[in-house]
Structures are given as C-alpha cells and as structure tokens.
Design a protein around this motif. Structure first.
Motif, PDB file in Angstrom:
ATOM      1  N   ARG A  89       0.862  -1.190   0.000  1.00  0.00           N
ATOM      2  CA  ARG A  89       0.000   0.000   0.000  1.00  0.00           C
ATOM      3  C   ARG A  89       0.894   1.233   0.000  1.00  0.00           C
ATOM      4  O   ARG A  89       1.483   1.599   1.008  1.00  0.00           O
ATOM      5  CB  ARG A  89      -0.897  -0.011   1.241  1.00  0.00           C
ATOM      6  N   LYS A  90       1.007   1.869  -1.144  1.00  0.00           N
ATOM      7  CA  LYS A  90       1.968   2.962  -1.334  1.00  0.00           C
ATOM      8  C   LYS A  90       1.329   4.299  -0.966  1.00  0.00           C
ATOM      9  O   LYS A  90       0.951   5.084  -1.837  1.00  0.00           O
ATOM     10  CB  LYS A  90       2.465   2.983  -2.779  1.00  0.00           C
ATOM     11  N   THR A  91       1.176   4.544   0.329  1.00  0.00           N
ATOM     12  CA  THR A  91       0.485   5.753   0.774  1.00  0.00           C
ATOM     13  C   THR A  91       1.417   6.658   1.572  1.00  0.00           C
ATOM     14  O   THR A  91       2.432   6.219   2.107  1.00  0.00           O
ATOM     15  CB  THR A  91      -0.731   5.397   1.649  1.00  0.00           C
ATOM     16  N   ILE A  92       1.031   7.926   1.638  1.00  0.00           N
ATOM     17  CA  ILE A  92       1.711   8.912   2.470  1.00  0.00           C
ATOM     18  C   ILE A  92       0.627   9.835   3.035  1.00  0.00           C
ATOM     19  O   ILE A  92      -0.280  10.248   2.309  1.00  0.00           O
ATOM     20  CB  ILE A  92       2.764   9.710   1.668  1.00  0.00           C
ATOM     21  N   SER A  93       0.683  10.108   4.317  1.00  0.00           N
ATOM     22  CA  SER A  93      -0.349  10.938   4.944  1.00  0.00           C
ATOM     23  C   SER A  93      -0.257  12.373   4.431  1.00  0.00           C
ATOM     24  O   SER A  93       0.789  12.807   3.919  1.00  0.00           O
ATOM     25  CB  SER A  93      -0.198  10.911   6.464  1.00  0.00           C
ATOM     26  N   PHE A  94      -1.365  13.108   4.596  1.00  0.00           N
ATOM     27  CA  PHE A  94      -1.393  14.504   4.171  1.00  0.00           C
ATOM     28  C   PHE A  94      -0.291  15.290   4.876  1.00  0.00           C
ATOM     29  O   PHE A  94       0.410  16.093   4.261  1.00  0.00           O
ATOM     30  CB  PHE A  94      -2.760  15.123   4.475  1.00  0.00           C
ATOM     31  N   ARG A  95      -0.118  15.042   6.180  1.00  0.00           N
ATOM     32  CA  ARG A  95       0.894  15.757   6.958  1.00  0.00           C
ATOM     33  C   ARG A  95       2.302  15.421   6.487  1.00  0.00           C
ATOM     34  O   ARG A  95       3.148  16.307   6.326  1.00  0.00           O
ATOM     35  CB  ARG A  95       0.741  15.410   8.442  1.00  0.00           C
ATOM     36  N   ASP A  96       2.557  14.126   6.247  1.00  0.00           N
ATOM     37  CA  ASP A  96       3.891  13.725   5.785  1.00  0.00           C
ATOM     38  C   ASP A  96       4.169  14.258   4.379  1.00  0.00           C
ATOM     39  O   ASP A  96       5.299  14.610   4.042  1.00  0.00           O
ATOM     40  CB  ASP A  96       4.023  12.203   5.792  1.00  0.00           C
ATOM     41  N   CYS A  97       3.118  14.300   3.549  1.00  0.00           N
ATOM     42  CA  CYS A  97       3.260  14.845   2.200  1.00  0.00           C
ATOM     43  C   CYS A  97       3.635  16.324   2.260  1.00  0.00           C
ATOM     44  O   CYS A  97       4.538  16.775   1.543  1.00  0.00           O
ATOM     45  CB  CYS A  97       1.951  14.662   1.433  1.00  0.00           C
ATOM     46  N   ALA A  98       2.955  17.068   3.151  1.00  0.00           N
ATOM     47  CA  ALA A  98       3.259  18.494   3.313  1.00  0.00           C
ATOM     48  C   ALA A  98       4.682  18.692   3.819  1.00  0.00           C
ATOM     49  O   ALA A  98       5.412  19.575   3.342  1.00  0.00           O
ATOM     50  CB  ALA A  98       2.258  19.128   4.278  1.00  0.00           C
ATOM     51  N   ALA A  99       5.090  17.851   4.782  1.00  0.00           N
ATOM     52  CA  ALA A  99       6.450  17.962   5.338  1.00  0.00           C
ATOM     53  C   ALA A  99       7.496  17.651   4.278  1.00  0.00           C
ATOM     54  O   ALA A  99       8.502  18.360   4.152  1.00  0.00           O
ATOM     55  CB  ALA A  99       6.607  17.018   6.531  1.00  0.00           C
ATOM     56  N   GLN A 100       7.269  16.573   3.504  1.00  0.00           N
ATOM     57  CA  GLN A 100       8.216  16.207   2.462  1.00  0.00           C
ATOM     58  C   GLN A 100       8.325  17.303   1.406  1.00  0.00           C
ATOM     59  O   GLN A 100       9.428  17.668   0.981  1.00  0.00           O
ATOM     60  CB  GLN A 100       7.792  14.895   1.792  1.00  0.00           C
ATOM     61  N   MET A 101       7.183  17.845   0.990  1.00  0.00           N
ATOM     62  CA  MET A 101       7.186  18.908  -0.004  1.00  0.00           C
ATOM     63  C   MET A 101       7.941  20.134   0.510  1.00  0.00           C
ATOM     64  O   MET A 101       8.763  20.719  -0.203  1.00  0.00           O
ATOM     65  CB  MET A 101       5.754  19.293  -0.381  1.00  0.00           C
ATOM     66  N   TYR A 102       7.653  20.522   1.756  1.00  0.00           N
ATOM     67  CA  TYR A 102       8.300  21.705   2.316  1.00  0.00           C
ATOM     68  C   TYR A 102       9.810  21.511   2.450  1.00  0.00           C
ATOM     69  O   TYR A 102      10.592  22.389   2.074  1.00  0.00           O
ATOM     70  CB  TYR A 102       7.700  22.039   3.685  1.00  0.00           C
ATOM     71  N   ILE A 103      10.226  20.358   2.966  1.00  0.00           N
ATOM     72  CA  ILE A 103      11.661  20.127   3.197  1.00  0.00           C
ATOM     73  C   ILE A 103      12.436  20.063   1.887  1.00  0.00           C
ATOM     74  O   ILE A 103      13.476  20.703   1.729  1.00  0.00           O
ATOM     75  CB  ILE A 103      11.873  18.841   4.021  1.00  0.00           C
ATOM     76  N   HIS A 104      11.915  19.295   0.911  1.00  0.00           N
ATOM     77  CA  HIS A 104      12.696  19.157  -0.321  1.00  0.00           C
ATOM     78  C   HIS A 104      12.683  20.451  -1.141  1.00  0.00           C
ATOM     79  O   HIS A 104      13.663  20.790  -1.803  1.00  0.00           O
ATOM     80  CB  HIS A 104      12.252  17.921  -1.121  1.00  0.00           C
TER      81      HIS A 104
END
Length: 311
Positions: A89-104
């Motif tokens: 199940r290739k999922t990422i939470s909304f919060r983790d997605c926001a964190a990943q987007m912001y950091i990278h």
C-alpha cells in the motif's frame, strides 16, 4: 479552504516509478546503491575539507555546505521512495506529504541560492585576489551561509501554501514517487491559474535571477582569466570554475525545465524522469565532479584515505 481540503483527503497514494513487482525490486536496489554512494561521497568531501588545512578556505566552506545540503536533500526523498518500491500500500499521509514537499523545496531553493553564492566567491577570488581574504572572511561566510539557508526555507513556504491549500475534492492519487508541486497541482478540482502564476513568480526569483547573476559573474571571471599571461595561471583559474559550472548546468537546467515550463507540456512520465535526475542523481554526482576536477580535493581525499588506514 484548508478544512475542505483536509476533510476530503487525509492521505495520498503514490504511484511511484513502476507498478510491476519485479521492476520495483530492481529499482529498490538501484536507488539504494545511489543513496549510499550519495551519502558516502558527500560525507567524505565534508571530512576532507575539515581535515586538510589547504581546504580551510571560503570555497570549500561553501562546498561543505553544498555536500551537507545534498545529504539532507536526498534523505528527505529516497527513504520514502525505497519504502514505496516494496510496500503493498503505497500511501503517504497529508501531513507527511506536506512535510516532504516543504523540506525538499526548502533544500532545493537553498541550493539555488548557494550555487549563486559560490559563483560570487569565485568572482572575488579571481577578480579581486588581493582582497579575497578580507571580503570573504570567516564571519562574512557564516553570515552568507546563514542567510542562504534561511532564505531557502522562507521562500518555500509560498510554494507549499499555494499548493496544499487547494481543494482536492477527494483526488488523492499522485502519479509520482514524491509529493512534487506539479504532480499535486494536477489533483486540484478548481482552476489553478493563480497558483501557477504565484509559483512561476517564485520560480523566477529563485531560479532565473540566480542563473542570470551566475551568468553575469562568469562574464567578468572569464574576462579576467583571459588577461592572465601565464598559461598555467589560466588553467588553474579555469579549473576552479569548471566544476561549479558543471554542477550549475546540471541542477539549474533540470530544475528550470521542471518548474518554468507551461502546465500543458507536463506529462507524468517525463516529470518523474526529470525529478529523478535533479533530486537524486545530481546530489550523487556533485562530489564526484568536484573530486575529479580539483587537485586539492584529490590530495585531501588521499589524506583521508591514509588516516582511515592508520586507524
């Protein structure tokens, strides 16, 4: 709008690079090796610049910043990418997605500014060599580095805010291996024209302006180098610039192609390949480029190797 966004989407599904199990296993091995090489190569470069007194200069101070940045850059992306290769199940939470987007994004925009700063350092070293140690003293270098990191992390807030506050209306399948801005924008259920304009303006500030400044800087650098009477002197001056120019070309070329072209020209497969190159391949190549083109770095790496063998 944010409440509406979150009420419909609590997690995203990342389609990744492939939907075939055997291909995903192969990709896992390939990108794991790339990640390890990236970490080792950049750590060695940082260690070498710390151990060798010849590398205690502004140029290598900023190069160490670049290596540390590249370690953080790939670490914000590759571990989750490796997980999606093997996960059912290739999922990422909304919060983790926001964190990943912001950091990278923050690290990417920091690198944009840092590469321009490194061009300025070469300009001062070649065009004003007698005043180099005064202009680029330790305090100034630390202040510039601090401003560079701060600027990158502040500017990325605009990108993330204008991407993740849009209503997605239940659309949560991202045809990508990470939460990349263009991929998430494509999920919006409203017209994204204003968002794209804002992101384009930020792109001009963080991509095109630094590229213009680098180009202008190198006009002065090349003009000064051509006035050097000694062939060895010209070669030495050029050798300190070619590595930086190579890195600039690789990073800015792919980043501009990704963020500055119209939405109509985007395609998921093309975007994923471009992202792989500038997010994952370039950080691996950077220490190799600087090591292969620079005699001082080669000497420092040999010194590190000798000390490692002794211990």
């Amino acid at each position: 709008m944010e409440r509406r966004n979150r009420s419909y989407v609590t997690e995203f599904i990342l389609l990744g690079l492939s939907d075939k199990a055997n291909t995903n296993i192969l990709l896992f091995v390939v990108f794991l090796v790339i990640y390890i090489v990236t970490l080792v190569g950049n750590l060695i470069l940082i260690t070498a610049s710390r151990l060798d007194s010849r590398l205690q200069t502004p140029m290598y101070f900023f190069l160490s910043n670049l290596s540390f940045l590249d370690i953080c850059y790939t670490s914000s992306i590759v571990p989750k990418m490796l997980d999606t290769f093997l996960a059912k199940r290739k999922t990422i939470s909304f919060r983790d997605c926001a964190a990943q987007m912001y950091i990278h994004l923050s690290l990417g925009e920091t690198e944009c500014i840092l590469l321009a700063v490194m061009a300025y350092d070469r300009y001062v070293a070649i065009c004003n060599p007698l005043r180099y140690t005064i202009i680029m003293n330790k305090t100034i270098c630390i202040m510039i580095a601090t401003g560079t990191w701060t600027g990158g992390f502040l500017l990325s807030i605009v990108h993330v805010a204008f991407t993740l506050t849009m209503p997605l209306c239940g659309h949560n399948v991202i045809n990508h291996f990470l939460c990349e801005v263009p991929a998430v924008l494509s999920l919006a259920c409203i017209d994204t024209f204003i968002n794209e304009i804002v992101i384009f303006v930020v792109g001009v500030l963080i991509l095109l302006i630094p590229v213009f400044l680098i180009f202008l800087t190198y006009i002065y650098i090349i003009s000064t180098i051509m006035k050097i009477s000694s062939a060895d002197g010209r070669y030495k001056a050029f050798s300190t610039c070619t590595s930086h120019l190579t890195v600039v070309t690789l990073f800015y070329g792919t980043a501009i192609f990704m963020y500055m072209r119209p939405k109509s020209s985007h395609s998921p497969d093309k975007d994923k390949m471009i992202s792989v190159f500038y997010l994952i391949i370039t950080p691996m190549l950077n220490p190799m480029i600087y090591s292969l083109r620079n005699k001082e770095v080669k000497g420092a790496l040999r010194k590190v190797k000798v000390k490692t063998m002794l211990f």
